[in-house]
Design a protein around this motif. Structure first.
Motif, PDB file in Angstrom:
ATOM      1  N   THR A  78       0.828  -1.205   0.000  1.00 20.73           N
ATOM      2  CA  THR A  78       0.000   0.000   0.000  1.00 20.73           C
ATOM      3  C   THR A  78       0.864   1.257   0.000  1.00 20.73           C
ATOM      4  O   THR A  78       0.586   2.216  -0.732  1.00 20.73           O
ATOM      5  N   ARG A  82       0.924   4.020  -2.976  1.00 21.31           N
ATOM      6  CA  ARG A  82       0.615   5.438  -2.730  1.00 21.31           C
ATOM      7  C   ARG A  82       1.800   6.335  -3.034  1.00 21.31           C
ATOM      8  O   ARG A  82       1.626   7.532  -3.302  1.00 21.31           O
ATOM      9  N   ASP A  85       1.130   6.574  -6.739  1.00 25.64           N
ATOM     10  CA  ASP A  85      -0.150   7.256  -6.971  1.00 25.64           C
ATOM     11  C   ASP A  85      -0.755   7.608  -5.614  1.00 25.64           C
ATOM     12  O   ASP A  85      -1.263   6.723  -4.917  1.00 25.64           O
ATOM     13  N   PRO A  86      -0.707   8.876  -5.197  1.00 26.41           N
ATOM     14  CA  PRO A  86      -1.222   9.257  -3.867  1.00 26.41           C
ATOM     15  C   PRO A  86      -2.690   8.892  -3.645  1.00 26.41           C
ATOM     16  O   PRO A  86      -3.122   8.748  -2.495  1.00 26.41           O
ATOM     17  N   GLY A  87      -3.438   8.713  -4.708  1.00 24.82           N
ATOM     18  CA  GLY A  87      -4.850   8.378  -4.561  1.00 24.82           C
ATOM     19  C   GLY A  87      -5.121   6.885  -4.519  1.00 24.82           C
ATOM     20  O   GLY A  87      -6.290   6.471  -4.497  1.00 24.82           O
ATOM     21  N   ALA A  88      -4.092   6.080  -4.511  1.00 27.34           N
ATOM     22  CA  ALA A  88      -4.286   4.625  -4.519  1.00 27.34           C
ATOM     23  C   ALA A  88      -4.908   4.159  -3.211  1.00 27.34           C
ATOM     24  O   ALA A  88      -4.641   4.716  -2.137  1.00 27.34           O
TER      25      ALA A  88
END
Length: 228
Positions: A78, A82, A85-88
């Motif tokens: 995780t 993130r 991709d910070p929105g993952a």
């Protein structure tokens, strides 16, 4: 026994799932054991890394290793997702693969030492004789060292496989719907823990008995080939 009859399908599916976990973990155990033994025999930095692997997984409780892989692995994946991709969202690890990998790494640590001892147990005179006959290094490995090392390692590796089979009971703690998980659910519904867990014991006894018979047959076959 009447209460057990209503859970036969769930126990059958759980037993099939246990068998799948065991087969995957057994294949991984063989890979980890062979690679670990090769690293120990290679010396240098590889031997030190293999020594750390063996020390860690032989000295850490199996349940703790399983929890570290399942929860720690999910947190690590995780964090990596993130970072890209910070929105993952949260990255989950399938309990099947987390459980199979964790118990295989544990068994592989023990198998590493078994395989290393087996390779060292091959008589040096036979290796020298093969080289004197003009065998290439790969021929010495395939036709001389591996068959004899396998015969030496088979009894101890069989013990590791039986231990691996019993360790599959641990995967219920990470939510895999195998027979221990089924027994807990059935107990909460029927209020008959002895009946449900006795059924689990019978299933595991059947698996280990069949595995012991297969290992005994493999040892007899190995002895016959050696006698030739």
């Amino acid at each position: 026994m009447g209460a057990l009859a209503g859970w036969l399908d769930e126990f059958a599916w759980g037993a099939f799932l246990i068998l799948r976990v065991f087969l995957v973990a057994a294949a991984l155990t063989l890979v980890f054991g062979v690679l670990g033994a090769a690293a120990r025999l290679a010396g240098g930095v590889w031997a030190r890394l293999a020594g750390l692997y063996v020390t860690f997984f032989r000295g850490t409780p199996e349940l703790l290793v399983l929890l570290l892989f399942y929860f720690g692995g999910a947190m690590t994946l995780t964090a990596l997702a993130r970072a890209v991709d910070p929105g993952a969202g949260f990255v989950d690890i399938p309990p099947f693969w987390a459980g199979a990998l964790a118990i295989a790494l544990i068994a592989g640590a023990y198998a590493t030492e078994s395989f290393r001892g087996a390779f060292l147990g091959v008589a040096p005179g036979q290796i020298e004789a093969a080289r004197a006959l003009g065998f290439a290094p790969w021929q010495v490995l395939v036709f001389v060292r591996l068959p004899q090392a396998w015969r030496i390692a088979l009894p101890s590796f069989g013990n590791h496989l039986i231990g691996l089979m019993k360790d599959t009971a641990l995967v219920s703690v990470i939510g895999l719907n195998e027979i221990m998980f089924t027994a807990k659910m059935a107990t909460s519904v029927t209020g008959q823990p002895f009946t449900m867990f006795a059924a689990v014991a019978v299933i595991y006894l059947a698996f280990t008995t069949a595995l012991s018979a297969a290992l005994a047959a493999a040892e007899r076959r190995a002895r016959r080939h050696l006698a030739r």
